[in-house]
Design a protein around this motif. Structure first.
Motif, PDB file in Angstrom:
ATOM      1  N   GLN A   2      14.935   5.512  58.652  1.00  0.00           N
ATOM      2  CA  GLN A   2      15.062   6.573  59.653  1.00  0.00           C
ATOM      3  C   GLN A   2      13.693   7.194  59.865  1.00  0.00           C
ATOM      4  O   GLN A   2      12.961   7.432  58.913  1.00  0.00           O
ATOM      5  N   LEU A   3      13.377   7.475  61.123  1.00  0.00           N
ATOM      6  CA  LEU A   3      12.058   7.988  61.481  1.00  0.00           C
ATOM      7  C   LEU A   3      12.183   9.330  62.167  1.00  0.00           C
ATOM      8  O   LEU A   3      13.040   9.500  63.047  1.00  0.00           O
ATOM      9  N   CYS A  21       4.927  10.955  61.727  1.00  0.00           N
ATOM     10  CA  CYS A  21       6.211  10.263  61.730  1.00  0.00           C
ATOM     11  C   CYS A  21       6.609  10.041  60.278  1.00  0.00           C
ATOM     12  O   CYS A  21       5.997   9.224  59.583  1.00  0.00           O
ATOM     13  N   ALA A  22       7.602  10.789  59.837  1.00  0.00           N
ATOM     14  CA  ALA A  22       8.076  10.686  58.463  1.00  0.00           C
ATOM     15  C   ALA A  22       9.226   9.685  58.401  1.00  0.00           C
ATOM     16  O   ALA A  22      10.158   9.748  59.212  1.00  0.00           O
ATOM     17  N   ALA A  23       9.139   8.783  57.444  1.00  0.00           N
ATOM     18  CA  ALA A  23      10.140   7.728  57.320  1.00  0.00           C
ATOM     19  C   ALA A  23      10.916   7.870  56.027  1.00  0.00           C
ATOM     20  O   ALA A  23      10.368   8.254  54.990  1.00  0.00           O
ATOM     21  N   SER A  24      12.180   7.575  56.118  1.00  0.00           N
ATOM     22  CA  SER A  24      12.997   7.492  54.918  1.00  0.00           C
ATOM     23  C   SER A  24      13.384   6.034  54.711  1.00  0.00           C
ATOM     24  O   SER A  24      13.505   5.279  55.669  1.00  0.00           O
ATOM     25  N   SER A  29       6.784   1.130  53.242  1.00  0.00           N
ATOM     26  CA  SER A  29       5.469   0.686  52.800  1.00  0.00           C
ATOM     27  C   SER A  29       5.235  -0.795  53.064  1.00  0.00           C
ATOM     28  O   SER A  29       4.094  -1.260  52.977  1.00  0.00           O
ATOM     29  N   SER A  30       6.257  -1.547  53.378  1.00  0.00           N
ATOM     30  CA  SER A  30       6.102  -2.964  53.679  1.00  0.00           C
ATOM     31  C   SER A  30       6.306  -3.279  55.157  1.00  0.00           C
ATOM     32  O   SER A  30       6.406  -4.434  55.546  1.00  0.00           O
ATOM     33  N   ALA A  74       2.235   6.584  50.321  1.00  0.00           N
ATOM     34  CA  ALA A  74       2.754   7.440  49.254  1.00  0.00           C
ATOM     35  C   ALA A  74       3.624   8.551  49.815  1.00  0.00           C
ATOM     36  O   ALA A  74       4.528   9.045  49.139  1.00  0.00           O
ATOM     37  N   LYS A  75       3.349   8.935  51.060  1.00  0.00           N
ATOM     38  CA  LYS A  75       4.118   9.994  51.717  1.00  0.00           C
ATOM     39  C   LYS A  75       5.105   9.449  52.741  1.00  0.00           C
ATOM     40  O   LYS A  75       5.768  10.229  53.433  1.00  0.00           O
ATOM     41  N   ASN A  76       5.169   8.126  52.872  1.00  0.00           N
ATOM     42  CA  ASN A  76       6.069   7.517  53.862  1.00  0.00           C
ATOM     43  C   ASN A  76       5.835   8.088  55.258  1.00  0.00           C
ATOM     44  O   ASN A  76       6.795   8.395  55.986  1.00  0.00           O
TER      45      ASN A  76
END
Length: 123
Positions: A2-3, A21-24, A29-30, A74-76
């Motif tokens: 989710q973005l 843009c924060a990702a869950s 990371s890939s 590290a912070k997605n």
């Protein structure tokens, strides 16, 4: 994945904004990540993209030299630093997450999309 995009707003021409843009999800990371934008009455267009480790970056010609994409795994989070903004940069900006680790310039390479954040540049 989710973005959640943020950081848009109203700015004068020549000004700057930084989109985030924060990702869950564990796949961030890939994944290659991208920014696209859509102006009123126009199709969504590519802005910038970055590979999973940040080693490969692409920009649209219209933003090259003014915008910078980066990511912090590290912070997605993926960022879009926008400088020397022009009225023609006005659009809703979307972040996107790809199914592959490479940077991509086409919408079809991205499976995940954020909700968009409005950027308005006034003259």
């Amino acid at each position: 994945v989710q973005l959640q995009a943020s950081g848009g707003g109203l700015v004068l021409a020549g000004g700057s904004l930084r989109l985030s843009c924060a990702a869950s999800g564990r796949t961030f990371s890939s994944s290659g990540m991208g920014w696209f934008r859509q102006a009123p009455g126009k199709e969504r267009e590519f802005v910038a993209s970055i590979s999973w480790r940040g080693g490969i970056i692409y920009y649209a010609d219209s933003v090259k030299g003014r915008f910078t994409i980066s990511r912090d795994n590290a912070k997605n989070t993926v960022y879009l630093e926008m400088n020397s903004l022009k009225p023609e940069d006005t659009a809703v900006y979307y972040c996107a997450g790809g199914r592959l680790p490479q940077a991509a310039q086409i919408m079809g390479a991205y499976d995940y999309w954020g909700q968009g954040t409005q950027v308005t540049v006034s003259s």
